[in-house]
Design a protein around this motif. Structure first.
Motif, mmCIF file in Angstrom:
data_model
loop_
_atom_site.group_PDB
_atom_site.id
_atom_site.type_symbol
_atom_site.label_atom_id
_atom_site.label_comp_id
_atom_site.label_asym_id
_atom_site.label_seq_id
_atom_site.Cartn_x
_atom_site.Cartn_y
_atom_site.Cartn_z
ATOM 1 N N CYS A 43 0.847 -1.195 0.000
ATOM 2 C CA CYS A 43 0.000 0.000 0.000
ATOM 3 C C CYS A 43 0.881 1.244 0.000
ATOM 4 C CB CYS A 43 -0.892 0.017 1.245
ATOM 5 S SG CYS A 43 -2.070 -1.339 1.321
ATOM 6 N N ASP A 44 0.510 2.226 -0.801
ATOM 7 C CA ASP A 44 1.188 3.525 -0.823
ATOM 8 C C ASP A 44 0.151 4.555 -0.403
ATOM 9 O OD1 ASP A 44 2.604 5.820 -1.229
ATOM 10 O OD2 ASP A 44 2.957 5.495 -3.373
ATOM 11 N N PHE A 45 0.118 4.868 0.884
ATOM 12 C CA PHE A 45 -0.914 5.754 1.413
ATOM 13 C C PHE A 45 -0.750 7.189 0.938
ATOM 14 C CE2 PHE A 45 -0.615 2.276 4.609
ATOM 15 C CZ PHE A 45 -1.839 1.693 4.310
ATOM 16 N N LYS A 49 -5.980 5.823 -0.742
ATOM 17 C CA LYS A 49 -6.438 4.652 0.004
ATOM 18 C C LYS A 49 -5.988 3.377 -0.689
ATOM 19 C CE LYS A 49 -10.399 7.139 1.736
ATOM 20 N NZ LYS A 49 -11.813 7.394 1.618
ATOM 21 N N CYS A 50 -5.727 2.369 0.110
ATOM 22 C CA CYS A 50 -5.355 1.053 -0.395
ATOM 23 C C CYS A 50 -6.631 0.217 -0.445
ATOM 24 C CB CYS A 50 -4.330 0.427 0.541
ATOM 25 S SG CYS A 50 -3.535 -1.029 -0.125
ATOM 26 N N THR A 51 -6.882 -0.411 -1.572
ATOM 27 C CA THR A 51 -8.133 -1.124 -1.780
ATOM 28 C C THR A 51 -7.883 -2.616 -1.949
ATOM 29 O OG1 THR A 51 -9.087 0.822 -2.846
ATOM 30 C CG2 THR A 51 -10.185 -1.272 -3.243
ATOM 31 N N GLN A 52 -8.658 -3.416 -1.223
ATOM 32 C CA GLN A 52 -8.654 -4.876 -1.342
ATOM 33 C C GLN A 52 -10.107 -5.340 -1.269
ATOM 34 O OE1 GLN A 52 -6.011 -6.709 -1.878
ATOM 35 N NE2 GLN A 52 -4.356 -5.335 -1.316
ATOM 36 N N ASP A 60 -11.360 -0.186 1.842
ATOM 37 C CA ASP A 60 -10.363 0.857 1.616
ATOM 38 C C ASP A 60 -9.715 1.155 2.962
ATOM 39 O OD1 ASP A 60 -11.055 1.169 -1.067
ATOM 40 O OD2 ASP A 60 -12.550 2.697 -0.623
ATOM 41 N N PHE A 146 -3.827 -6.226 4.154
ATOM 42 C CA PHE A 146 -3.180 -5.055 3.585
ATOM 43 C C PHE A 146 -1.718 -5.059 4.017
ATOM 44 C CE2 PHE A 146 -7.613 -3.931 4.160
ATOM 45 C CZ PHE A 146 -7.942 -3.253 2.996
ATOM 46 N N PHE A 148 1.941 -3.031 4.090
ATOM 47 C CA PHE A 148 2.473 -1.676 3.928
ATOM 48 C C PHE A 148 3.842 -1.577 4.586
ATOM 49 C CE2 PHE A 148 -0.133 -1.825 7.715
ATOM 50 C CZ PHE A 148 0.593 -1.125 8.662
#
Length: 157
Positions: A43-45, A49-52, A60, A146, A148
């Motif tokens: 994830c690159d905030f 938002k990081c979505t899965q 998100d 997620f 990160f």
């Protein structure tokens, strides 16, 4: 005679060993691949938002500060695409054991949750954390993850 034969064998052995040692030497310093290669699965905030998604439910996740610094309070925002039951979250090291850190989420509205998190620092200078979000949908438990990077220098503003 035996001494001459032994000296020849020893000389050949010595030359072979020196050649082996010298061939493995290099004047170029090894590159730190972890810092030059960007892992696109993380994830690159800073980008958003990081979505899965799992079981037809999208999630998100956003963590601020965006660079996810160690040993500092982080604010999490988790949004689900539809209402779910028994939502819980924990954070663990992906590649090394750093403990299990439960995240207390507060339900803001039907699909929005907020929480706070603090995790420790790692001496490796490349620590990937994994957030596990568990929930129930239609009587079945599901997990979405997620990944990160902590102390992400590329995300600093």
């Amino acid at each position: 005679m035996l001494r001459v034969k032994f000296t020849k064998q020893f000389s050949l052995y010595l030359i072979l060993m020196l050649g082996l040692f010298c061939s493995s030497c290099s004047h170029d310093a090894p590159k730190d691949v972890s810092k030059t290669t960007k892992d696109s699965s993380l994830c690159d905030f800073n980008a958003g938002k990081c979505t899965q998604s799992v079981a037809g439910v999208g999630f998100d996740l956003l963590i601020t500060p965006y660079n996810s610094p160690s040993e500092r309070p982080l604010t999490l925002e988790l949004i689900s695409s539809e209402p779910v039951n028994n939502l819980a979250m924990r954070v663990e090291g992906r590649d090394m054991f750093m403990g299990v850190i439960p995240v207390n989420l507060t339900k803001v509205d039907e699909n929005l949750y907020n929480g706070q998190l603090i995790y420790g620092s790692c001496s490796s200078n490349y620590m990937v954390w994994r957030a596990f979000v568990t929930f129930n949908k239609e009587g079945s438990q599901h997990i979405v993850m997620f990944d990160f990077l902590a102390d992400n220098e590329e995300s600093e503003l």
